[in-house]
Write a protein that holds these residues in place. Structure first.
Motif, PDB file in Angstrom:
ATOM      1  N   PRO A 154       0.833  -1.204   0.000  1.00 47.18           N
ATOM      2  CA  PRO A 154       0.000   0.000   0.000  1.00 47.18           C
ATOM      3  C   PRO A 154       0.869   1.257   0.000  1.00 47.18           C
ATOM      4  CG  PRO A 154      -0.667  -1.527   1.742  1.00 47.18           C
ATOM      5  CD  PRO A 154       0.630  -2.024   1.211  1.00 47.18           C
ATOM      6  N   THR A 155       0.335   2.353  -0.520  1.00 45.34           N
ATOM      7  CA  THR A 155       1.055   3.612  -0.456  1.00 45.34           C
ATOM      8  C   THR A 155       1.045   4.160   0.969  1.00 45.34           C
ATOM      9  OG1 THR A 155      -0.984   4.679  -1.234  1.00 45.34           O
ATOM     10  CG2 THR A 155       0.745   4.262  -2.866  1.00 45.34           C
ATOM     11  N   LEU A 156       1.964   5.077   1.237  1.00 41.82           N
ATOM     12  CA  LEU A 156       2.198   5.518   2.606  1.00 41.82           C
ATOM     13  C   LEU A 156       0.954   6.121   3.254  1.00 41.82           C
ATOM     14  CD1 LEU A 156       4.616   5.582   4.580  1.00 41.82           C
ATOM     15  CD2 LEU A 156       4.986   7.953   3.886  1.00 41.82           C
ATOM     16  N   ASP A 157       0.147   6.844   2.486  1.00 38.22           N
ATOM     17  CA  ASP A 157      -1.067   7.417   3.059  1.00 38.22           C
ATOM     18  C   ASP A 157      -2.004   6.331   3.561  1.00 38.22           C
ATOM     19  OD1 ASP A 157      -1.317   6.800   0.292  1.00 38.22           O
ATOM     20  OD2 ASP A 157      -3.199   7.902   0.182  1.00 38.22           O
ATOM     21  N   GLN A 158      -2.063   5.203   2.843  1.00 33.70           N
ATOM     22  CA  GLN A 158      -2.931   4.104   3.267  1.00 33.70           C
ATOM     23  C   GLN A 158      -2.335   3.311   4.420  1.00 33.70           C
ATOM     24  OE1 GLN A 158      -6.140   3.943   2.026  1.00 33.70           O
ATOM     25  NE2 GLN A 158      -5.314   5.898   1.289  1.00 33.70           N
ATOM     26  N   VAL A 159      -1.012   3.249   4.496  1.00 24.70           N
ATOM     27  CA  VAL A 159      -0.350   2.650   5.659  1.00 24.70           C
ATOM     28  C   VAL A 159      -0.766   3.405   6.917  1.00 24.70           C
ATOM     29  CG1 VAL A 159       1.887   2.268   6.787  1.00 24.70           C
ATOM     30  CG2 VAL A 159       1.616   1.750   4.353  1.00 24.70           C
ATOM     31  N   VAL A 160      -0.759   4.733   6.837  1.00 30.55           N
ATOM     32  CA  VAL A 160      -1.146   5.555   7.988  1.00 30.55           C
ATOM     33  C   VAL A 160      -2.638   5.426   8.269  1.00 30.55           C
ATOM     34  CG1 VAL A 160      -1.302   7.922   8.853  1.00 30.55           C
ATOM     35  CG2 VAL A 160       0.737   7.178   7.590  1.00 30.55           C
ATOM     36  N   ALA A 161      -3.461   5.499   7.228  1.00 33.60           N
ATOM     37  CA  ALA A 161      -4.918   5.515   7.400  1.00 33.60           C
ATOM     38  C   ALA A 161      -5.461   4.232   8.015  1.00 33.60           C
ATOM     39  CB  ALA A 161      -5.604   5.774   6.064  1.00 33.60           C
ATOM     40  N   THR A 162      -4.750   3.119   7.851  1.00 31.21           N
ATOM     41  CA  THR A 162      -5.226   1.835   8.370  1.00 31.21           C
ATOM     42  C   THR A 162      -4.488   1.400   9.629  1.00 31.21           C
ATOM     43  OG1 THR A 162      -3.712   0.664   6.871  1.00 31.21           O
ATOM     44  CG2 THR A 162      -5.960   1.031   6.096  1.00 31.21           C
ATOM     45  N   ARG A 311      -8.105  12.684   8.758  1.00 39.54           N
ATOM     46  CA  ARG A 311      -6.813  13.253   9.150  1.00 39.54           C
ATOM     47  C   ARG A 311      -5.700  12.750   8.239  1.00 39.54           C
ATOM     48  NH1 ARG A 311      -4.806  11.962  13.986  1.00 39.54           N
ATOM     49  NH2 ARG A 311      -6.402  10.569  14.798  1.00 39.54           N
ATOM     50  N   VAL A 312      -6.074  12.160   7.118  1.00 35.43           N
ATOM     51  CA  VAL A 312      -5.090  11.670   6.145  1.00 35.43           C
ATOM     52  C   VAL A 312      -5.544  12.085   4.748  1.00 35.43           C
ATOM     53  CG1 VAL A 312      -3.962   9.641   5.146  1.00 35.43           C
ATOM     54  CG2 VAL A 312      -4.521   9.676   7.592  1.00 35.43           C
ATOM     55  N   PHE A 313      -4.600  12.566   3.932  1.00 37.49           N
ATOM     56  CA  PHE A 313      -4.961  12.936   2.564  1.00 37.49           C
ATOM     57  C   PHE A 313      -3.765  12.776   1.641  1.00 37.49           C
ATOM     58  CE2 PHE A 313      -3.336  16.878   4.431  1.00 37.49           C
ATOM     59  CZ  PHE A 313      -2.527  17.393   3.420  1.00 37.49           C
ATOM     60  N   SER A 314      -4.071  12.609   0.353  1.00 35.99           N
ATOM     61  CA  SER A 314      -3.055  12.735  -0.694  1.00 35.99           C
ATOM     62  C   SER A 314      -3.526  13.803  -1.660  1.00 35.99           C
ATOM     63  CB  SER A 314      -2.817  11.409  -1.408  1.00 35.99           C
ATOM     64  OG  SER A 314      -3.955  11.015  -2.153  1.00 35.99           O
ATOM     65  N   PHE A 315      -2.589  14.630  -2.107  1.00 34.31           N
ATOM     66  CA  PHE A 315      -2.901  15.775  -2.956  1.00 34.31           C
ATOM     67  C   PHE A 315      -2.019  15.676  -4.191  1.00 34.31           C
ATOM     68  CE2 PHE A 315      -3.386  20.040  -4.405  1.00 34.31           C
ATOM     69  CZ  PHE A 315      -4.463  20.616  -3.756  1.00 34.31           C
ATOM     70  N   MET A 316      -2.601  15.224  -5.297  1.00 32.56           N
ATOM     71  CA  MET A 316      -1.855  15.030  -6.538  1.00 32.56           C
ATOM     72  C   MET A 316      -1.990  16.276  -7.402  1.00 32.56           C
ATOM     73  SD  MET A 316      -2.164  11.948  -9.364  1.00 32.56           S
ATOM     74  CE  MET A 316      -3.705  12.590 -10.085  1.00 32.56           C
ATOM     75  N   LEU A 317      -1.001  17.155  -7.327  1.00 31.31           N
ATOM     76  CA  LEU A 317      -1.035  18.365  -8.132  1.00 31.31           C
ATOM     77  C   LEU A 317      -0.998  18.026  -9.619  1.00 31.31           C
ATOM     78  CD1 LEU A 317      -0.852  21.528  -8.254  1.00 31.31           C
ATOM     79  CD2 LEU A 317       1.635  21.199  -8.409  1.00 31.31           C
ATOM     80  N   THR A 318       0.008  17.271 -10.022  1.00 29.60           N
ATOM     81  CA  THR A 318       0.141  16.791 -11.396  1.00 29.60           C
ATOM     82  C   THR A 318       0.463  15.305 -11.318  1.00 29.60           C
ATOM     83  OG1 THR A 318       2.417  17.667 -11.299  1.00 29.60           O
ATOM     84  CG2 THR A 318       0.800  18.923 -12.562  1.00 29.60           C
ATOM     85  N   SER A 319      -0.085  14.527 -12.219  1.00 33.29           N
ATOM     86  CA  SER A 319       0.065  13.073 -12.170  1.00 33.29           C
ATOM     87  C   SER A 319       1.434  12.652 -12.692  1.00 33.29           C
ATOM     88  CB  SER A 319      -1.029  12.409 -12.993  1.00 33.29           C
ATOM     89  OG  SER A 319      -0.935  12.818 -14.342  1.00 33.29           O
ATOM     90  N   PRO A 320       1.904  11.447 -12.341  1.00 29.73           N
ATOM     91  CA  PRO A 320       3.217  10.985 -12.805  1.00 29.73           C
ATOM     92  C   PRO A 320       3.385  11.131 -14.311  1.00 29.73           C
ATOM     93  CG  PRO A 320       2.355   9.483 -11.152  1.00 29.73           C
ATOM     94  CD  PRO A 320       1.255  10.467 -11.447  1.00 29.73           C
ATOM     95  N   ALA A 321       4.580  11.607 -14.704  1.00 30.36           N
ATOM     96  CA  ALA A 321       4.903  11.838 -16.119  1.00 30.36           C
ATOM     97  C   ALA A 321       3.870  12.753 -16.779  1.00 30.36           C
ATOM     98  CB  ALA A 321       5.005  10.521 -16.883  1.00 30.36           C
ATOM     99  N   THR A 322       3.452  13.744 -16.059  1.00 32.80           N
ATOM    100  CA  THR A 322       2.325  14.563 -16.506  1.00 32.80           C
ATOM    101  C   THR A 322       2.507  15.118 -17.920  1.00 32.80           C
ATOM    102  OG1 THR A 322       0.886  16.420 -15.933  1.00 32.80           O
ATOM    103  CG2 THR A 322       3.232  16.737 -15.566  1.00 32.80           C
ATOM    104  N   THR A 323       1.399  15.186 -18.624  1.00 37.34           N
ATOM    105  CA  THR A 323       1.363  15.844 -19.932  1.00 37.34           C
ATOM    106  C   THR A 323       0.692  17.214 -19.827  1.00 37.34           C
ATOM    107  OG1 THR A 323      -0.682  14.646 -20.452  1.00 37.34           O
ATOM    108  CG2 THR A 323       1.395  13.691 -21.241  1.00 37.34           C
ATOM    109  N   HIS A 324       0.663  17.758 -18.615  1.00 39.83           N
ATOM    110  CA  HIS A 324       0.096  19.091 -18.421  1.00 39.83           C
ATOM    111  C   HIS A 324       0.905  20.105 -19.230  1.00 39.83           C
ATOM    112  CE1 HIS A 324      -2.279  22.038 -16.020  1.00 39.83           C
ATOM    113  NE2 HIS A 324      -1.249  22.826 -16.291  1.00 39.83           N
ATOM    114  N   VAL A 325       0.219  20.989 -19.927  1.00 38.48           N
ATOM    115  CA  VAL A 325       0.871  22.040 -20.703  1.00 38.48           C
ATOM    116  C   VAL A 325       0.844  23.339 -19.887  1.00 38.48           C
ATOM    117  CG1 VAL A 325       0.851  23.388 -22.834  1.00 38.48           C
ATOM    118  CG2 VAL A 325       0.194  20.969 -22.878  1.00 38.48           C
ATOM    119  N   PHE A 326       2.010  23.818 -19.500  1.00 34.59           N
ATOM    120  CA  PHE A 326       2.115  25.048 -18.719  1.00 34.59           C
ATOM    121  C   PHE A 326       2.218  26.237 -19.680  1.00 34.59           C
ATOM    122  CE2 PHE A 326       3.287  21.721 -15.828  1.00 34.59           C
ATOM    123  CZ  PHE A 326       2.824  22.144 -14.590  1.00 34.59           C
TER     124      PHE A 326
END
Length: 458
Positions: A154-162, A311-326
């Motif tokens: 599991p990802t770290l946020d889920q390790v904490v949440a459980t 009391r636990v969250f993940s905030f994905m600003l841009t996704s992995p290998a993002t194709t966001h155009v700035f």
């Protein structure tokens, strides 16, 4: 005077809708919920908040990432010049300076890279999995050409949440929240689309709409009778599963257990769905501006944290290998292509912009205080990271590690620790211990460690 009995932390305002359906509204943490404090020794325990802030494509490359990256002669704009407390922020950390974040530099994955199937050493994939789970990707089903993979842990946020040491036996309505900002995707599956996993092949999609996040948190369900019926139906299913369990072999029993855990969590959420926050913030407008949307998402998240909906969250600003155009920065191509084109100056500008977004999210936590006059930011440990060190050649050296907040006084702010070629999971151990999880070690498949960065712990 006899000390008053405090209100329950899960106190609700109750009433009835037309037709007799009962509803309840949760309230923020109030002074009346805290025990009377005749002496300082009786001060209530601070409940920490854990979050992950994730941005894509690492940082601008330099010689510390490898020989090829060093050929351009580009400076390291990420690593502060001095170590220790009260360090002067580097150019790319300057947007976060007001929040006195602590940083660890020099870290990299230490997991074993299997020979088969090939390609598991690609920093794009290896770095992400270690940063988020402390483990390599699962070799079974991995395919580099199609970029198909899943987690082992599991990802770290889920390790904490459980973890019961974090929430105890009464978790809030949402064990964790997953939110995202940029809609751009390199792929629309797996970790390219979500940064939180409960386990292999089990990603948790982030909420991408500000209105949808608002509705999820604050809307009172229209059909509470139906919700109650669904909860009772799950009760019956779970009871029936007990008789099935004894007839299964070990492997099938494990699969059933995982499924039952998911059903139990759904049942728990259904039972708590009628409780929300009071007062409810107004429904926000949607925005396509990355900074504005980050700020709005942060505002909504701050109210949810204040109301103890999670009391636990993940905030994905841009996704992995993002194709966001700035495009607002004058960058014509998406960020993934911009990295591989070697456009260092454009990547620098984009990274600085993403750090500005990180600062705006932290601003929202710093604005809100609880009943003990402590800001959400001071209660928080927000782990800032990306998928690798840099995106030009996919180096997983010199990966980003930011600790924002004070974890309720357990984390020392404004410290720079440098450990060249250090084990990334040493940061994981430090974070988990800072928020009250007494982990003996963390990391898997060659990345295990029991060490911590004691310089960061109060």
């Amino acid at each position: 005077m006899t000390p008053r009995k405090p209100l329950a932390r899960r106190t609700f305002l109750r009433g009835a809708l037309a037709g007799g359906a009962l509803v309840s509204l949760g309230v923020p943490l109030l002074d009346a919920m805290l025990p009377t404090r005749p002496a300082r020794a009786d001060a209530p325990k601070v409940l920490p908040i854990f979050g992950i802030f994730y941005w894509a494509n690492g940082m601008p490359w330099h010689a510390g990432h490898g020989e090829t990256q060093g050929q351009g002669g580009y400076p390291d704009l990420w690593t502060p010049a001095a170590t220790g407390p009260a360090y002067a922020p580097s150019p790319l950390l300057t947007p976060l300076a007001a929040h006195q974040v602590s940083v660890v530099t020099g870290l990299e994955p230490k997991t074993v890279i299997p020979d088969v199937p090939g390609g598991q050493g690609d920093g794009h994939m290896r770095g992400w999995h270690v940063a988020m789970t402390g483990a390599p990707m699962r070799s079974e089903g991995f395919d580099q050409p199609s970029h198909t993979m899943t987690v082992l842990q599991p990802t770290l946020d889920q390790v904490v949440a459980t973890n019961e040491q974090f929430y105890g036996k009464t978790p809030p309505r949402f064990r964790s929240l997953q939110v995202g900002v940029s809609e751009a995707r390199f792929h629309d599956f797996g970790h390219w689309n979500a940064i939180s996993y409960t386990g292999p092949d089990a990603p948790i999609a982030p909420v991408m709409s500000t209105a949808q996040l608002h509705g999820l948190l604050f809307n009172v369900p229209g059909d509470l009778v139906s919700l109650g019926r669904r909860a009772r139906l799950l009760d019956a299913v779970l009871d029936d599963a007990e008789s099935l369990r004894v007839r299964l072999g070990a492997t099938d029993r494990q699969r059933l257990e995982a499924h039952l855990d998911s059903l139990s969590e759904i049942q728990r959420r259904l039972q708590l769905t009628s409780g929300t926050c009071d007062p409810v913030p107004p429904v926000p407008e949607e925005s396509g501006d990355l900074l504005v949307k980050t700020e709005i998402m942060g505002q909504i998240l701050a109210v949810a944290l204040q109301c103890d909906l999670t009391r636990v969250f993940s905030f994905m600003l841009t996704s992995p290998a993002t194709t966001h155009v700035f495009a607002n920065l004058g960058v014509a191509n998406d960020m993934h292509k911009t990295c591989h084109d070697g456009a260092w100056e454009q990547v620098r500008a984009i990274t600085d912009y993403q750090m500005q977004a990180f600062a705006r999210m932290l601003d929202q936590l710093a604005k809100v205080k609880d009943a003990m006059d402590m800001t959400l930011f001071d209660r928080s440990l927000v782990f800032g990271t990306s998928e690798y060190g840099e995106g030009y050649q996919h180096s997983d050296r010199e990966m980003a590690v930011i600790f924002a907040g004070k974890a309720g006084g357990k984390l020392i702010p404004n410290v720079h620790v440098r450990e060249p070629e250090g084990n990334f999971s040493k940061a994981h151990v430090t974070m988990l211990r800072a928020i009250g999880i007494d982990t003996p070690s963390f990391g898997f498949n060659g990345g295990e460690t029991s060490d911590q960065f004691s310089e960061l712990l109060a």
